[in-house]
Design a protein around this motif. Structure first.
Motif, PDB file in Angstrom:
ATOM      1  N   ALA A  59       0.856  -1.183   0.000  1.00 15.09           N
ATOM      2  CA  ALA A  59       0.000   0.000   0.000  1.00 15.09           C
ATOM      3  C   ALA A  59       0.893   1.233   0.000  1.00 15.09           C
ATOM      4  N   LYS A  60       0.294   2.401  -0.166  1.00 12.56           N
ATOM      5  CA  LYS A  60       1.061   3.645  -0.221  1.00 12.56           C
ATOM      6  C   LYS A  60       1.951   3.792   1.010  1.00 12.56           C
ATOM      7  N   THR A  61       2.901   4.693   0.931  1.00 11.14           N
ATOM      8  CA  THR A  61       3.884   4.866   1.998  1.00 11.14           C
ATOM      9  C   THR A  61       3.222   5.220   3.329  1.00 11.14           C
ATOM     10  N   ALA A  62       3.941   5.018   4.382  1.00 10.61           N
ATOM     11  CA  ALA A  62       3.416   5.284   5.730  1.00 10.61           C
ATOM     12  C   ALA A  62       2.997   6.743   5.895  1.00 10.61           C
ATOM     13  N   ALA A  63       3.758   7.675   5.311  1.00  8.28           N
ATOM     14  CA  ALA A  63       3.403   9.095   5.441  1.00  8.28           C
ATOM     15  C   ALA A  63       2.043   9.380   4.815  1.00  8.28           C
ATOM     16  N   VAL A  64       1.803   8.798   3.641  1.00  7.70           N
ATOM     17  CA  VAL A  64       0.502   8.978   2.976  1.00  7.70           C
ATOM     18  C   VAL A  64      -0.586   8.310   3.799  1.00  7.70           C
ATOM     19  N   LEU A  65      -0.304   7.122   4.299  1.00  8.82           N
ATOM     20  CA  LEU A  65      -1.302   6.405   5.091  1.00  8.82           C
ATOM     21  C   LEU A  65      -1.687   7.201   6.330  1.00  8.82           C
ATOM     22  N   GLN A  66      -0.724   7.816   6.977  1.00  7.34           N
ATOM     23  CA  GLN A  66      -1.014   8.541   8.213  1.00  7.34           C
ATOM     24  C   GLN A  66      -1.793   9.819   7.970  1.00  7.34           C
ATOM     25  N   LEU A  82      -4.743   8.215   4.110  1.00  8.00           N
ATOM     26  CA  LEU A  82      -5.366   6.893   4.147  1.00  8.00           C
ATOM     27  C   LEU A  82      -5.477   6.371   5.575  1.00  8.00           C
ATOM     28  N   THR A  83      -5.973   7.208   6.450  1.00  7.58           N
ATOM     29  CA  THR A  83      -6.160   6.789   7.826  1.00  7.58           C
ATOM     30  C   THR A  83      -7.314   5.792   7.892  1.00  7.58           C
ATOM     31  N   VAL A  84      -7.384   5.074   8.981  1.00  4.94           N
ATOM     32  CA  VAL A  84      -8.500   4.160   9.191  1.00  4.94           C
ATOM     33  C   VAL A  84      -9.814   4.933   9.114  1.00  4.94           C
TER      34      VAL A  84
END
Length: 163
Positions: A76-83, A86-88
């Motif tokens: 999935a996308k990088t952790a920075a993007v997820l945080q 793309l948060t829960v």
């Protein structure tokens, strides 16, 4: 969504109909203590064309082993993007905004259970806490990874709106 002992591995076969804003979930691999070889074998059984799989990027070693076992997989996308995007919460809100989520309960009993039972946590007094719990959501996480590009596009469109 990777798991092994305490948490299950969850793979979802789904189709997102963007025009009608519907999500169809019609296949799953779900289980604990699955070796990587067994997990890839089961995934390939319901993904015989070896279409691209998007997995939790927090486990690059597992993703690499799945690749070596022949699965067409990316993180999935990088952790920075997820945080940030793309948060829960953003993923759950995207799913809640869909017109319909259709789950085959025979082929996907775990997804049907998780989607039906998942709700915001309550405090001791029965008041909503406003947080989505990070448990019993393995198939939901798998769906969020699968439709991450749609979630990102929706957030980008929302950011461009002027009020």
């Amino acid at each position: 969504d990777f798991g092994y002992a305490g948490d299950p591995l969850a793979y979802i076969k789904a189709n997102y109909d963007k025009t009608r804003r519907r999500l169809f979930i019609f296949g799953e691999v779900y289980g604990t203590r699955l070796s990587n070889a067994k997990a890839v074998k089961l995934i390939k059984e319901i993904n015989p064309l070896n279409k691209l799989v998007t997995a939790d990027s927090a486990e690059p070693r597992t993703i690499n082993e799945f690749k070596l076992l022949g699965l067409n997989i990316i993180g999935a996308k990088t952790a920075a993007v997820l945080q940030t995007v793309l948060t829960v919460d953003n993923g759950i809100k995207f799913l809640q905004d869909l017109d319909k989520i259709i789950i085959d309960p025979v082929r996907c009993p775990n997804a049907a259970r998780e989607f039906n039972d998942y709700e915001i946590e309550m405090d001791r007094d029965g008041n909503l806490r406003g947080e989505f719990p990070d448990r019993n959501n393995h198939t939901i996480d798998a769906v969020r990874y699968a439709i991450e590009n749609e979630i990102l596009m929706k957030k980008a469109r929302a950011g461009k709106r002027r009020f």
